[in-house]
Design an enzyme around this catalytic site. Structure first.
Site, mmCIF file in Angstrom:
data_model
loop_
_atom_site.group_PDB
_atom_site.id
_atom_site.type_symbol
_atom_site.label_atom_id
_atom_site.label_comp_id
_atom_site.label_asym_id
_atom_site.label_seq_id
_atom_site.Cartn_x
_atom_site.Cartn_y
_atom_site.Cartn_z
ATOM 1 N N ASN A 8 0.881 -1.173 0.000
ATOM 2 C CA ASN A 8 0.000 0.000 0.000
ATOM 3 C C ASN A 8 0.915 1.218 0.000
ATOM 4 O O ASN A 8 1.518 1.534 1.014
ATOM 5 C CB ASN A 8 -0.896 -0.042 1.244
ATOM 6 C CG ASN A 8 -1.674 1.256 1.440
ATOM 7 O OD1 ASN A 8 -1.742 2.093 0.529
ATOM 8 N ND2 ASN A 8 -2.257 1.432 2.617
ATOM 9 N N TRP A 9 0.997 1.877 -1.130
ATOM 10 C CA TRP A 9 1.954 2.984 -1.245
ATOM 11 C C TRP A 9 1.461 4.263 -0.589
ATOM 12 O O TRP A 9 2.201 5.244 -0.511
ATOM 13 C CB TRP A 9 2.266 3.252 -2.727
ATOM 14 C CG TRP A 9 2.940 2.117 -3.422
ATOM 15 C CD1 TRP A 9 3.370 0.938 -2.862
ATOM 16 C CD2 TRP A 9 3.280 2.045 -4.805
ATOM 17 N NE1 TRP A 9 3.949 0.145 -3.814
ATOM 18 C CE2 TRP A 9 3.908 0.798 -5.017
ATOM 19 C CE3 TRP A 9 3.106 2.911 -5.894
ATOM 20 C CZ2 TRP A 9 4.366 0.402 -6.276
ATOM 21 C CZ3 TRP A 9 3.568 2.512 -7.144
ATOM 22 C CH2 TRP A 9 4.190 1.276 -7.321
ATOM 23 N N LYS A 10 0.202 4.284 -0.169
ATOM 24 C CA LYS A 10 -0.363 5.493 0.462
ATOM 25 C C LYS A 10 -0.084 6.696 -0.434
ATOM 26 O O LYS A 10 -0.130 6.565 -1.655
ATOM 27 C CB LYS A 10 0.194 5.663 1.876
ATOM 28 C CG LYS A 10 0.053 4.361 2.692
ATOM 29 C CD LYS A 10 0.351 4.508 4.149
ATOM 30 C CE LYS A 10 0.116 3.171 4.846
ATOM 31 N NZ LYS A 10 0.308 3.222 6.291
ATOM 32 N N HIS B 20 -9.209 1.550 5.035
ATOM 33 C CA HIS B 20 -7.928 1.677 5.735
ATOM 34 C C HIS B 20 -8.109 2.621 6.930
ATOM 35 O O HIS B 20 -8.866 3.581 6.856
ATOM 36 C CB HIS B 20 -6.851 2.212 4.781
ATOM 37 C CG HIS B 20 -5.488 2.102 5.358
ATOM 38 N ND1 HIS B 20 -5.007 3.009 6.271
ATOM 39 C CD2 HIS B 20 -4.519 1.158 5.198
ATOM 40 C CE1 HIS B 20 -3.789 2.631 6.638
ATOM 41 N NE2 HIS B 20 -3.472 1.520 6.003
ATOM 42 N N GLU C 203 -6.379 4.932 8.009
ATOM 43 C CA GLU C 203 -6.119 6.348 7.707
ATOM 44 C C GLU C 203 -7.334 6.986 7.049
ATOM 45 O O GLU C 203 -7.616 8.167 7.255
ATOM 46 C CB GLU C 203 -4.863 6.456 6.822
ATOM 47 C CG GLU C 203 -3.600 6.189 7.635
ATOM 48 C CD GLU C 203 -2.473 5.528 6.867
ATOM 49 O OE1 GLU C 203 -2.471 5.558 5.629
ATOM 50 O OE2 GLU C 203 -1.577 4.968 7.538
ATOM 51 N N GLU D 205 -5.177 -4.716 10.653
ATOM 52 C CA GLU D 205 -4.130 -3.726 10.876
ATOM 53 C C GLU D 205 -4.386 -2.985 12.178
ATOM 54 O O GLU D 205 -5.195 -2.051 12.222
ATOM 55 C CB GLU D 205 -4.118 -2.705 9.726
ATOM 56 C CG GLU D 205 -3.833 -3.306 8.363
ATOM 57 C CD GLU D 205 -3.242 -2.266 7.404
ATOM 58 O OE1 GLU D 205 -2.222 -2.576 6.782
ATOM 59 O OE2 GLU D 205 -3.785 -1.164 7.291
ATOM 60 N N GLY E 141 2.968 2.251 10.833
ATOM 61 C CA GLY E 141 3.952 3.316 10.663
ATOM 62 C C GLY E 141 4.681 3.695 11.944
ATOM 63 O O GLY E 141 5.370 4.701 11.997
ATOM 64 N N SER F 117 3.763 -2.202 10.346
ATOM 65 C CA SER F 117 5.207 -2.312 10.586
ATOM 66 C C SER F 117 5.807 -3.662 10.199
ATOM 67 O O SER F 117 6.712 -4.156 10.866
ATOM 68 C CB SER F 117 5.533 -1.966 12.045
ATOM 69 O OG SER F 117 5.177 -0.614 12.316
ATOM 70 N N GLY G 255 3.132 -1.140 4.232
ATOM 71 C CA GLY G 255 3.243 0.288 3.951
ATOM 72 C C GLY G 255 4.671 0.659 3.617
ATOM 73 O O GLY G 255 5.174 0.369 2.529
ATOM 74 N N GLY G 256 5.354 1.286 4.565
ATOM 75 C CA GLY G 256 6.701 1.812 4.353
ATOM 76 C C GLY G 256 7.673 0.864 3.660
ATOM 77 O O GLY G 256 8.384 1.261 2.723
HETATM 78 P P1 13P Z 1 3.380 0.327 7.674
HETATM 79 O O1 13P Z 1 3.863 -0.977 7.074
HETATM 80 O O2 13P Z 1 4.142 1.508 7.161
HETATM 81 O O3 13P Z 1 3.295 0.251 9.154
HETATM 82 O O4 13P Z 1 1.881 0.537 7.149
HETATM 83 C C1 13P Z 1 0.983 -0.509 7.242
HETATM 84 C C2 13P Z 1 -0.245 -0.149 6.508
HETATM 85 O O5 13P Z 1 -0.987 0.723 6.898
HETATM 86 C C3 13P Z 1 -0.530 -0.869 5.258
HETATM 87 O O6 13P Z 1 -1.804 -0.598 4.800
#
Ligand code: 13P
Length: 253
Positions: A10-12, A96, A98, A169, A175, A215, A236-237
């Site tokens: 997920n590149w956000k 999600h 967020e 999640e 994050g 994470s 994510g990251g």
């Molecule tokens: P991180 O891997 O950066 O913690 O993000 C997880 C996430 O929200 C994937 O959708």
């Protein structure tokens, strides 16, 4: 029951369309001949079309980070199901944390987006998870049940079995570098599995994949993916760099 693991980046709100295309070119070549787990990437809306073209015929699934529920119309700023499908989207990421936290997403809108996604013939990854306050108040299972049942209201068993992925999640692990312990992951995934079994049948509930997200890094992926009922990850990251994303994919095989 053997479920094929699924690892999605997920590149956000990262990478321009050109950067996205460059990135998937590299990923595509590194994943040539890859089997053993399903892989997907979720660029921003503006990158979906060019990335979709680049991925066409490849073994990488295109994912969108959201979907609007109406077919078209006067809804400034929204992106409708057929527009995503036309870009080559296979999975829509829905609900999600967020989106829930910053953009007013609710279980009801998650449910509308999920229905729209299925109606357009796309699969979906529905994200659920508790906040730290909810966990500390002992409400994790209750929150997960409510979010799951709200998201899946009036969704047919056939769609759930053929097109649904759940991503657990925990909000406090996203994050933050604070990954959930394997016990916490095992418990949450077992609870989600139990709810799916209740909504479907125990036999059918077993077919739905449950990803873990929060994470996930090359250093902890193997351990997390080995936990019972963990069928891959939503990353994510660590999905933004080819080396770390590849390492996580390899951990899922
Ligand atoms: P991180 O891997 O950066 O913690 O993000 C997880 C996430 O929200 C994937 O959708």
């Amino acid at each position: 029951m053997k479920r094929v693991k699924i690892v999605v980046g997920n590149w956000k709100c990262h990478k321009t369309p050109s950067e996205s295309v460059e990135f998937v070119k590299e990923l595509k070549s590194r994943l040539q001949g890859h089997t053993g787990c399903e892989v997907g990437v979720g660029p921003t809306f503006t990158a979906l079309y060019p990335v979709g073209k680049e991925l066409s015929g490849s073994n990488i699934a295109l994912c969108s980070q959201n979907i609007f529920w109406e077919k078209q119309g006067a809804f400034t700023g929204e992106v409708a199901p057929a527009m995503l499908k036309d870009c080559g989207v296979k999975y829509t990421i829905i609900g999600h944390s967020e989106r829930r936290q910053y953009f007013g997403e609710t279980d009801e809108t998650v449910n509308k987006r999920l229905k729209a996604s299925f109606a357009e013939g796309m699969s979906a990854i529905v994200c659920i998870g508790e906040t730290l306050a909810q966990r500390e108040a002992g409400k994790t299972n209750e929150v997960l049940s409510t979010q799951l049942k709200g998201a899946l209201a009036d969704i047919s068993g056939a769609d759930m079995v053929s097109r649904l992925v759940i991503a657990y999640e925990p909000v406090w692990a996203i994050g933050t570098g604070k990954v959930a312990t394997t016990d916490q992951v095992r418990e949450a995934h077992a609870h989600i599995r139990a709810v799916l079994n209740e909504l479907l049948t125990p036999e059918l509930g077993e077919t739905v994949r449950i990803q873990y997200g929060g994470s996930v890094k090359p250093e902890n992926a193997t351990e997390i993916f080995a936990v019972e009922n963990v069928d891959g990850g939503l990353i994510g990251g660590a999905a933004l760099k080819a080396d770390s994303f590849m390492a996580i994919i390899n951990a899922a095989k």
